[in-house]
Design an enzyme around this catalytic site. Structure first.
Site, short mmCIF file in Angstrom:
data_model
loop_
_atom_site.label_atom_id
_atom_site.label_comp_id
_atom_site.label_asym_id
_atom_site.label_seq_id
_atom_site.Cartn_x
_atom_site.Cartn_y
_atom_site.Cartn_z
N HIS A 364 25.31 53.91 46.90
CA HIS A 364 25.23 52.37 47.04
C HIS A 364 24.37 51.57 47.34
O HIS A 364 24.37 50.47 47.64
CB HIS A 364 26.70 52.14 47.85
CG HIS A 364 28.00 52.45 47.37
ND1 HIS A 364 28.86 51.76 46.79
CD2 HIS A 364 28.57 53.75 47.72
CE1 HIS A 364 29.95 52.54 46.42
NE2 HIS A 364 29.84 53.75 46.90
N LYS A 552 30.94 37.21 51.45
CA LYS A 552 30.54 38.63 51.42
C LYS A 552 29.84 38.94 52.84
O LYS A 552 29.72 38.07 53.49
CB LYS A 552 29.63 38.66 50.40
CG LYS A 552 28.53 37.89 50.29
CD LYS A 552 27.18 38.10 49.01
CE LYS A 552 28.29 37.73 47.91
NZ LYS A 552 28.65 38.76 47.22
N ARG A 553 29.44 40.12 52.95
CA ARG A 553 28.57 40.43 54.25
C ARG A 553 27.69 39.61 54.37
O ARG A 553 26.78 39.47 53.41
CB ARG A 553 28.51 42.06 54.21
CG ARG A 553 27.80 42.46 55.29
CD ARG A 553 27.71 44.00 55.09
NE ARG A 553 27.10 44.44 53.92
CZ ARG A 553 25.91 45.04 53.69
NH1 ARG A 553 24.97 44.80 54.76
NH2 ARG A 553 25.47 45.43 52.52
N LYS A 558 21.43 39.24 50.71
CA LYS A 558 22.37 38.40 49.74
C LYS A 558 22.16 36.94 49.84
O LYS A 558 22.84 36.40 49.03
CB LYS A 558 23.79 38.89 50.34
CG LYS A 558 24.28 40.16 50.35
CD LYS A 558 25.58 40.51 51.10
CE LYS A 558 25.82 42.04 50.90
NZ LYS A 558 26.21 42.51 49.48
N THR A 660 31.38 43.72 44.11
CA THR A 660 32.82 43.64 43.66
C THR A 660 33.48 42.27 43.68
O THR A 660 34.19 41.83 43.04
CB THR A 660 33.51 44.76 44.29
OG1 THR A 660 33.55 44.68 45.58
CG2 THR A 660 33.29 46.32 43.78
N LYS A 664 36.08 40.00 41.43
CA LYS A 664 37.44 39.39 41.78
C LYS A 664 37.36 37.93 41.45
O LYS A 664 38.32 37.36 40.96
CB LYS A 664 37.45 39.56 43.41
CG LYS A 664 37.73 40.91 44.02
CD LYS A 664 37.51 41.27 45.25
CE LYS A 664 37.01 42.82 45.61
NZ LYS A 664 36.59 43.02 46.55
#
Length: 823
Positions: A364, A552-553, A558, A660, A664
């Site tokens: 991952h 998200k984290r 990110k 992911t 969603k």
């Protein structure tokens, strides 16, 4: 294969009503009128579990009789979300349960909210594992999830003066109605000690661990109910308990700490997910946790197999598959070798072939610096026998490298499992598995062409791609009932188990009546989220504004920082030009930062400081609002996802393995604003370039710019007024009287800070393109008909991204397993 024996669900309204009232009376000595919502929740959960248990038992009896191959999905994280609502949905009991509780004067939604949402994961990795378990049960594949029953999860996030504060997430405080303690399967787990070589009667040396510490691993099983099927798989979470709860002799001798030494070790072992590891003690605890659940799981599986198959371990790969969810479970390879060699006296070569055929590895992580490595001093001291086995695996692998490439010290050093004073867990997983898969096409290609190129050259047949997916049961049917009903009324309910059927919605994207209904549902979800935000935080947001969400984290790659920089830029622009024609925008952030990740936590403080500035400025009223929603978790995502207009998926290209959250949001009709990274690439392929907002450098361009070493953020600062103004805002007192509070972020962008390169994740480099994409969103949103068409098209094109598809590929291409036939 013979059909699975079944026990039909017979949960009528009357059964539910009597079950709840009986449970309240016997467990709490309460009536409906006097019970708390938490007690009513526990009573309802136990009532449902009682009926789940019949199929749960029948499922595993069938597995045993049919002698099926079983997948054991090994993961440090299982972010399951709330259990009860998902079980009610999958058992098709939603209407029955709702009506039963209404007749008792109870609101089902209120009772669902009483369930604590356990934080047994930190983001996509753990939520993916949960989606996979749902698909495995729904599609009829025999499987166990295996992990740790963390007593306090990752942490409960509070925001105090804008800063993240971590507090214990005590999800077990009110009991654990879904768990079943299985003490009969407890296993001893050994740490430390010394290894002695003892010659047996046949002249062979056997290795025995002596002088070790020991804890007991006790499994707690949780049912994983398939949708509209009688099959119930198991999530097995291991808890740690002392072998000897209390050393009375030591206590009586005044050695009070020693008397509780084992108890303290056990309590610490399963306290929290991912303890801070900047200190050696934290690293040691994380390694203990990994070995703890891996050893317990493999001991139990091998013991069960040996009993059933008369110790014929040549058949183990025919009946058992261990799937390693990232590098954390890589110790499974060495532990299986240990058990086969030391426990069952198997020759090395035979044990090695069985181990490789039984283990498969999912990667991952694109970034090589994030691939797990352990100091040899720590590893060998804590797991001495395991270290001996890893060293032998490494020695044999390096011998093979010499045979293949000649004596090439640099290549061998780069590829070795043990080198530079470290044990490289990803290398162990690659060498010891029969399959290595990435989780999106671009990610797998980067693994093969860049990060793991040397391994791909020698093991090309091992590498494959399995693009991630999500379960539509939770991420549409459960979290967005209004949209689910609209879709079912339009095309039937087949999409719940075959998401490709959503493609039937494509012709409806240009149907004015359907589009109006679709956007009415979206507006209702936005109003529901607005009401939730007001109840929880006392802040009013405009549901007619664009809901722009990044959930998200929190990690620098990110690029939540890019998002909040745009908010600062928009604020500055509106202050200079109050009459500017822009769409009202609500920016919503939700994220947890690792407890030891200082810069990520500083970004959270920045977001909250910007929110204070914007939300308290009367000039911004009706123009923009900014919120950071604390304690992001599955239950919060279930509120955010249905309400989103814009889904921010803006990681630096080449850094996000898949994602992911993007799936969603897309499934629920949000438009993706993203880079060509991870699964965004495949989302764009499905929806078309006109139905997604793509910006920024490609992964190839990022890699090329990094390789040249010529990137100079100061040039952008000097030439771009917007960037200069944003960075100046960080340090000129606009956001805080302490001008140095955000100095680290300023320095990180322009000069590098703490050993990082300047603007390491190219926030400034991509900013102009990001701003242009945001302006395109504002323009597009003005055309309500076009926006509705885009939103419907995104939902209609989401079929590929079901975890059912992903699991089907794992089953046929890696695991070689078949579903159990259902009736």
């Amino acid at each position: 294969m013979a059909a699975l024996p079944t026990t039909k669900h017979n949960l009528s309204k009357e059964t539910i009503k009597s079950g709840v009232t009986d449970m309240l009376r016997t467990a709490y000595r309460k009536t409906i009128a006097t019970a708390t919502p938490q007690q009513i929740y526990n009573a309802l959960a136990l009532t449902i579990k009682e009926h789940v248990s019949a199929n749960w038992l029948a499922t595993h009896e069938h597995f045993d009789k049919a002698d099926v191959k079983t997948v054991y999905y090994l993961s440090m994280e299982f972010l399951m979300g709330r259990f009860m609502g998902n079980a009610i949905l999958n058992m098709s009991l939603t209407n029955t349960a709702q009506e039963a509780l209404e007749e008792l004067g109870i609101d089902l939604n209120m009772i669902e909210e009483a369930e604590h949402d356990p934080g047994l994961g930190n983001g996509g990795l753990g939520r993916l594992a949960a989606c996979f378990l749902d698909s495995l049960s729904t599609m009829g594949y025999p499987a166990y999830g295996a992990g740790i029953r963390y007593h306090y999860g990752i942490f409960e996030q509070h925001i105090e003066d804008g800063h993240q504060v971590e507090k214990p997430d005590n999800w077990l405080h009110y009991g654990d109605p879904w768990g079943v303690r299985r003490e009969e399967y407890a296993k001893e787990i050994k740490f430390g000690g010394r290894v002695n070589a003892i010659k047996d009667d046949a002249g062979e040396y056997r290795f025995v661990l002596e002088g070790y510490q020991c804890v007991l691993a006790v499994p707690h099983d949780y049912p994983v109910v398939g949708y509209n099927t009688n099959m119930v798989n198991t999530l097995r979470l291991w808890d740690a308990e002392p072998v000897n709860r209390f050393d009375l002799q030591s206590f009586n001798e005044g050695q009070y700490e020693r008397a509780q030494e084992e108890q303290n070790l056990a309590r610490t072992l399963t306290a929290v997910l991912y303890p801070a590891d900047e200190f050696l003690a934290g690293k040691e605890l994380r390694l203990r946790q990994q070995y703890f659940f891996i050893s317990a799981t493999i001991q139990r599986v091998v013991e069960q197999f040996a009993h059933k198959h008369n110790h014929d371990f040549s058949k183990l790969p025919q009946y058992v598959q261990f799937q390693l969810n990232d590098t954390h479970p890589s110790l499974a390879i060495a532990e299986l070798m240990r058990i086969l060699i030391d426990g069952y006296f198997m020759p090395w070569d035979e044990a090695w072939e069985i181990t490789r055929a039984t283990c498969a590895y999912t990667n991952h992580t694109i970034m090589s610096e994030a691939l797990e490595k352990w100091p040899i001093e720590l590893f060998s001291r804590l797991l001495p026998r395991i270290y001996m086995i890893v060293e032998e695996i490494n020695r044999r692998f390096c011998q093979n490298l010499i045979q293949w490439y000649g004596n090439d010290p640099e290549r061998i050093r780069n590829m070795a499992i043990c080198a530079d004073g470290q044990v490289r867990m990803a290398h162990l997983a690659i060498v010891g598995s029969h399959s290595i898969n990435g989780v999106a096409e671009i990610h797998t290609n980067i693994l093969k062409e860049v990060e793991l190129k040397d391994f791909y050259e020698i093991y090309p047949d091992k590498f494959n791609n399995k693009t991630n997916g999500i379960t539509q049961r939770r991420w549409l049917a459960k979290c967005n009932p209004k949209l689910s009903t609209l879709i079912t009324n339009a095309i039937g309910d087949g999409w719940v188990t075959d998401l490709n059927q959503l493609s039937k919605l494509k012709p409806l994207s240009s149907d004015a009546a359907f589009a109006d209904e679709f956007m009415t549902v979206k507006q209702a979800n936005k109003i529901a989220l607005s009401n939730h935000i007001y109840r929880e935080h006392g802040i009013t947001v405009d549901p007619s504004s664009i809901f722009d969400i990044q959930a998200k984290r929190l990690h620098e790659y990110k690029r939540q920082l890019m998002n909040i920089f745009y908010v600062i830029d928009l604020y500055n622009t509106l202050k200079l030009n109050p009459s500017l024609d822009t769409q009202p925008r609500t920016f919503l952030f939700a994220a947890k930062a690792s407890a030891s990740y200082r810069r990520a936590k500083l970004i959270i403080k920045l977001i909250n400081s910007v929110a204070d500035l914007v939300n308290n400025d009367p000039a911004m009223d009706g123009r923009m609002k900014v919120l950071f929603l604390p304690n992001y978790r599955v239950s919060m995502a279930e509120k955010l996802v249905p309400a989103a207009d814009v889904s921010q998926q803006i990681s630096t290209a080449g850094k996000e393995a898949s994602g992911t959250g993007n799936m969603k949001f897309m499934l629920n009709g949000a438009i993706t604003l993203g880079t060509l990274d991870g699964a965004n690439v495949e989302i764009m392929e499905e929806v078309g370039r006109d139905n997604i907002f793509i910006f920024g450098m490609t992964a190839q361009e990022v890699q090329a710019l990094t390789n040249t070493g010529t990137y100079a953020p100061w040039d952008l600062y000097n030439m771009d007024y917007d960037i200069r103004n944003i960075l100046t805002t960080l340090i000129n007192g606009t956001l805080d009287n302490n001008h140095d509070l955000f100095r680290e972020l300023y320095e990180a962008m322009l000069n590098g800070y703490g050993g990082t390169r300047p603007d390491e994740y190219y926030v400034l480099k991509d900013f102009a393109a990001y701003k242009a994409a945001q302006e395109d969103i504002s323009t597009a949103y003005k055309d309500k008909n076009r926006w509705a068409e885009m939103a419907i098209h995104n939902t209609a094109c989401a079929g590929k991204f079901s975890s059912d598809r992903t699991i089907r590929q794992y089953a046929s291409e890696i695991w070689n397993i078949e579903p159990v036939v259902r009736v």
